[in-house]
Design a protein around this motif. Structure first.
Motif, mmCIF file in Angstrom:
data_model
loop_
_atom_site.group_PDB
_atom_site.id
_atom_site.type_symbol
_atom_site.label_atom_id
_atom_site.label_comp_id
_atom_site.label_asym_id
_atom_site.label_seq_id
_atom_site.Cartn_x
_atom_site.Cartn_y
_atom_site.Cartn_z
ATOM 1 N N PHE A 121 0.936 -1.200 0.024
ATOM 2 C CA PHE A 121 -0.061 -0.195 0.035
ATOM 3 C C PHE A 121 0.859 1.097 -0.035
ATOM 4 C CE2 PHE A 121 -2.523 -3.389 2.032
ATOM 5 C CZ PHE A 121 -3.305 -3.256 1.548
ATOM 6 N N ALA A 122 0.895 1.989 -1.044
ATOM 7 C CA ALA A 122 1.851 3.170 -1.314
ATOM 8 C C ALA A 122 0.717 4.503 -1.194
ATOM 9 C CB ALA A 122 2.540 2.776 -2.506
ATOM 10 N N SER A 123 1.164 5.353 -0.284
ATOM 11 C CA SER A 123 0.341 6.247 0.111
ATOM 12 C C SER A 123 1.224 7.776 0.037
ATOM 13 C CB SER A 123 -0.253 6.488 1.426
ATOM 14 O OG SER A 123 -0.711 7.568 1.820
ATOM 15 N N GLY A 124 0.483 8.748 -0.918
ATOM 16 C CA GLY A 124 1.271 9.930 -0.780
ATOM 17 C C GLY A 124 2.500 10.032 -1.310
ATOM 18 N N ARG A 125 2.838 9.178 -2.421
ATOM 19 C CA ARG A 125 4.047 9.280 -2.974
ATOM 20 C C ARG A 125 4.106 8.761 -4.440
ATOM 21 N NH1 ARG A 125 8.978 11.440 -2.256
ATOM 22 N NH2 ARG A 125 10.755 10.237 -3.084
ATOM 23 N N ASP A 202 -2.330 17.034 -3.842
ATOM 24 C CA ASP A 202 -1.060 16.851 -3.019
ATOM 25 C C ASP A 202 0.151 17.475 -3.937
ATOM 26 O OD1 ASP A 202 1.297 15.928 -1.972
ATOM 27 O OD2 ASP A 202 0.574 13.927 -1.537
ATOM 28 N N PRO A 203 0.662 18.441 -3.508
ATOM 29 C CA PRO A 203 1.744 19.127 -4.252
ATOM 30 C C PRO A 203 3.031 18.179 -4.521
ATOM 31 C CG PRO A 203 2.059 19.960 -1.973
ATOM 32 C CD PRO A 203 0.753 19.132 -2.345
ATOM 33 N N LYS A 204 2.953 17.202 -3.884
ATOM 34 C CA LYS A 204 4.267 15.918 -3.940
ATOM 35 C C LYS A 204 4.008 14.888 -5.002
ATOM 36 C CE LYS A 204 7.340 17.953 -1.003
ATOM 37 N NZ LYS A 204 8.479 18.538 -1.759
ATOM 38 N N VAL A 205 2.732 14.866 -5.405
ATOM 39 C CA VAL A 205 2.261 13.787 -6.240
ATOM 40 C C VAL A 205 1.326 14.224 -7.355
ATOM 41 C CG1 VAL A 205 1.707 11.298 -6.245
ATOM 42 C CG2 VAL A 205 2.717 12.487 -4.253
ATOM 43 N N PRO A 227 -10.006 13.821 -1.503
ATOM 44 C CA PRO A 227 -9.850 15.355 -1.357
ATOM 45 C C PRO A 227 -8.743 15.490 -0.434
ATOM 46 C CG PRO A 227 -12.134 14.662 -1.189
ATOM 47 C CD PRO A 227 -11.426 13.478 -1.158
ATOM 48 N N GLY A 228 -7.957 16.450 -0.679
ATOM 49 C CA GLY A 228 -6.808 17.160 0.372
ATOM 50 C C GLY A 228 -5.477 16.927 -0.220
ATOM 51 N N GLY A 229 -4.413 17.341 0.370
ATOM 52 C CA GLY A 229 -3.113 17.582 0.192
ATOM 53 C C GLY A 229 -2.257 16.313 0.571
ATOM 54 N N HIS A 230 -1.009 16.664 0.954
ATOM 55 C CA HIS A 230 -0.236 15.745 1.146
ATOM 56 C C HIS A 230 -0.517 14.585 2.226
ATOM 57 C CE1 HIS A 230 3.699 13.734 0.422
ATOM 58 N NE2 HIS A 230 4.072 13.913 1.804
#
Length: 256
Positions: A121-125, A202-205, A227-230
């Motif tokens: 499970f890969a989250s926020g990347r 998410d500004p990173k992804v 919905p939402g950011g990082h």
């Protein structure tokens, strides 16, 4: 090899009693600057069915006097060595941000050693093959703090505590260095399923960068967007936990 490298008690944190023997072990991997305690709510929510453990990286909290590890591949080796995963216990990996990349490298190493993870499970990347040139780790302390505030991932009360910051900044910088200097090595895709979680803003992804995780497995792939950011997962934890429970239910329910 130092004693701390091979002491499971320093690395592996279990917050709730494990369920019946043979249950899937869900290994939770923190984000840059994060600690094992971030996953206490995950353990509490899933402990009835899964053996939930969280990894405590060196250089923070009770391990703050140890040297940080600023290489994802080296950190993966150390964690896998301590976990010593075996074919007779299913292991799933969950990581957020830096933890997602770490989980991927751990899965690669596990498969090289003959143990295929149950799930990643890969989250926020972004996917490992999608590189960005980032230099947050080269900023001064104020620059790193500005990045943390922008991502809204650290409690403002911690950011305002100078003593805590003095202890935390070396680990945060080291983690950012590990994440930002990581370079994907070409190789065979994983054999385990991958589920990607990502925030719409998410500004990173980007969504395309998250979707590219599909290129890293020959098994099933799914992506869930919220919905939402990082740190979207803080607001959508119940939804993420439902996905994890559903994906691991066949093993957790008794087909082991």
């Amino acid at each position: 090899m130092t004693a701390s490298e091979v002491d499971p008690g320093l690395w592996i944190r279990s917050f709730h009693p494990a369920p019946a023997p043979g249950s899937t072990r869900l290994v939770c991997l923190p984000h840059a600057g994060g600690s094992a305690s971030f996953y206490f709510p995950v353990s509490r929510a899933l402990a009835a069915d899964l053996d939930v453990v969280a990894i405590q990286y060196p250089g923070r909290q009770d391990r703050r006097h140890e040297e940080c590890v600023d290489s994802v591949e080296e950190l993966a080796r150390r964690v896998v060595d301590v976990l010593d995963p075996r074919p007779d216990q299913p292991v799933a990996l969950f990581g957020h941000s830096l933890g997602a990349t770490l989980g991927y490298e751990m899965a690669r190493l596990m498969e090289q050693r003959g143990v295929v993870p149950r799930h990643l499970f890969a989250s926020g990347r972004r996917a490992p093959s999608r590189h960005r040139h980032e230099t947050v780790h080269q900023r001064d302390d104020e620059g790193i703090l500005a990045e943390l505030k922008a991502l809204s991932g650290t409690d403002a009360r911690v950011l305002g505590d100078e003593e805590v910051l003095r202890m935390s900044l070396p680990a945060i910088r080291s983690d950012y260095r590990a994440a930002e200097t990581y370079v994907h090595r070409p190789g065979p895709p994983l054999s385990c399923p991958i589920t990607a979680f990502t925030g719409e803003d998410d500004p990173k992804v980007t969504l395309d960068e998250a979707r590219a995780w599909s290129e890293h497995t020959t098994a099933a792939f799914a992506m869930h967007t919220y919905p939402g950011g990082h740190f979207f997962l803080s607001d959508h934890a119940p939804a993420l936990l439902r996905v994890i429970s559903q994906e691991l239910a066949p093993v957790a329910g008794g087909t082991r």
